[in-house]
Design a protein around this motif. Sequence first.
Motif, short mmCIF file in Angstrom:
data_model
loop_
_atom_site.label_atom_id
_atom_site.label_comp_id
_atom_site.label_asym_id
_atom_site.label_seq_id
_atom_site.Cartn_x
_atom_site.Cartn_y
_atom_site.Cartn_z
N UNK A 1 -3.97 8.97 3.65
CA UNK A 1 -2.60 9.45 3.55
C UNK A 1 -2.44 10.63 2.58
N UNK A 2 -3.43 10.86 1.74
CA UNK A 2 -3.37 12.03 0.86
C UNK A 2 -3.59 13.29 1.68
N UNK A 3 -3.03 14.41 1.23
CA UNK A 3 -3.40 15.67 1.88
C UNK A 3 -4.92 15.84 1.79
N UNK A 4 -5.51 16.40 2.81
CA UNK A 4 -6.98 16.46 2.91
C UNK A 4 -7.63 17.08 1.68
N UNK A 5 -7.06 18.13 1.13
CA UNK A 5 -7.68 18.78 -0.04
C UNK A 5 -7.69 17.84 -1.26
N UNK A 6 -6.68 17.01 -1.40
CA UNK A 6 -6.65 16.04 -2.50
C UNK A 6 -7.59 14.87 -2.21
N UNK A 7 -7.59 14.41 -0.97
CA UNK A 7 -8.45 13.29 -0.59
C UNK A 7 -9.92 13.62 -0.81
N UNK A 8 -10.32 14.84 -0.49
CA UNK A 8 -11.72 15.25 -0.66
C UNK A 8 -12.15 15.24 -2.12
N UNK B 1 -19.27 4.54 -18.37
CA UNK B 1 -20.32 5.03 -17.48
C UNK B 1 -19.82 6.14 -16.55
N UNK B 2 -18.61 6.00 -16.00
CA UNK B 2 -18.14 6.90 -14.95
C UNK B 2 -17.11 7.93 -15.40
N UNK B 3 -16.55 7.76 -16.57
CA UNK B 3 -15.60 8.74 -17.08
C UNK B 3 -14.16 8.27 -17.04
N UNK B 4 -13.27 9.21 -17.38
CA UNK B 4 -11.84 8.92 -17.47
C UNK B 4 -11.27 8.56 -16.10
N UNK B 5 -10.65 7.41 -16.05
CA UNK B 5 -10.04 6.91 -14.82
C UNK B 5 -8.59 7.38 -14.78
N UNK B 6 -8.21 8.00 -13.66
CA UNK B 6 -6.86 8.53 -13.51
C UNK B 6 -5.87 7.50 -13.00
N UNK B 7 -6.37 6.55 -12.23
CA UNK B 7 -5.49 5.54 -11.63
C UNK B 7 -6.29 4.26 -11.43
N UNK B 8 -5.66 3.14 -11.75
CA UNK B 8 -6.33 1.84 -11.62
C UNK B 8 -5.43 0.91 -10.82
N UNK B 9 -6.03 0.22 -9.85
CA UNK B 9 -5.28 -0.72 -9.04
C UNK B 9 -5.92 -2.10 -9.10
N UNK C 1 0.83 -1.21 0.00
CA UNK C 1 0.00 0.00 0.00
C UNK C 1 0.86 1.26 0.00
N UNK C 2 1.87 1.31 0.85
CA UNK C 2 2.72 2.50 0.93
C UNK C 2 3.48 2.71 -0.38
N UNK C 3 4.03 1.64 -0.92
CA UNK C 3 4.79 1.75 -2.17
C UNK C 3 3.89 2.18 -3.33
N UNK C 4 2.69 1.66 -3.37
CA UNK C 4 1.74 2.06 -4.42
C UNK C 4 1.36 3.52 -4.23
N UNK C 5 1.09 3.90 -3.00
CA UNK C 5 0.73 5.29 -2.69
C UNK C 5 1.83 6.25 -3.13
N UNK C 6 3.06 5.89 -2.89
CA UNK C 6 4.19 6.75 -3.25
C UNK C 6 4.30 6.95 -4.76
N UNK C 7 3.67 6.08 -5.54
CA UNK C 7 3.74 6.17 -7.00
C UNK C 7 2.43 6.63 -7.64
N UNK C 8 1.51 7.14 -6.82
CA UNK C 8 0.28 7.69 -7.39
C UNK C 8 0.62 8.89 -8.25
N UNK C 9 -0.08 9.07 -9.35
CA UNK C 9 0.12 10.31 -10.13
C UNK C 9 -0.22 11.54 -9.28
N UNK C 10 0.30 12.70 -9.66
CA UNK C 10 0.05 13.94 -8.92
C UNK C 10 -1.44 14.20 -8.76
N UNK C 11 -2.19 14.01 -9.83
CA UNK C 11 -3.62 14.32 -9.80
C UNK C 11 -4.42 13.05 -10.03
N UNK C 12 -5.13 12.62 -9.01
CA UNK C 12 -6.00 11.45 -9.12
C UNK C 12 -7.37 11.87 -8.60
#
Length: 107
Positions: free
Chosen positions: A40-47, A91-99, A9-20
């Motif tokens: 673990x994301x900054x609150x403004x990004x997590x929201x 249905x939901x639109x462009x996906x920024x990150x897939x796990x 989880x931590x390693x994957x998190x560290x490699x998330x794109x800037x904007x998800x």
Amino acid sequence: MLRHQPVLAQETFENLPQKVELYFDGTFGHGGHCEYFLTHLPEEKAKKMRVLACDIDAEVQKKGLEFTKARSSQITPILSSYANIDTISEKYGKIDFMLLDLGVNME
């Protein structure tokens, strides 16, 4: 009750794109990766992040949604296989990150 711990989880998190903004968890399971990212994301990004919580097992998905209920307004459960990503993204639109956590759940 013991809870499944997400792998890398931590390693994957560290490699998330800037904007998800739209994250597709194709093997949502108990929601471990989803919970890790949102806490673990900054609150403004997590929201801003919306999560497509896809799983083929309704019972396991239900447990995951219970574990992540603090962020339930951001999570859309999808009872399906990740193999249906084409129709899901239509249905939901462009996906920024897939796990896809392609391990074996021993519960």
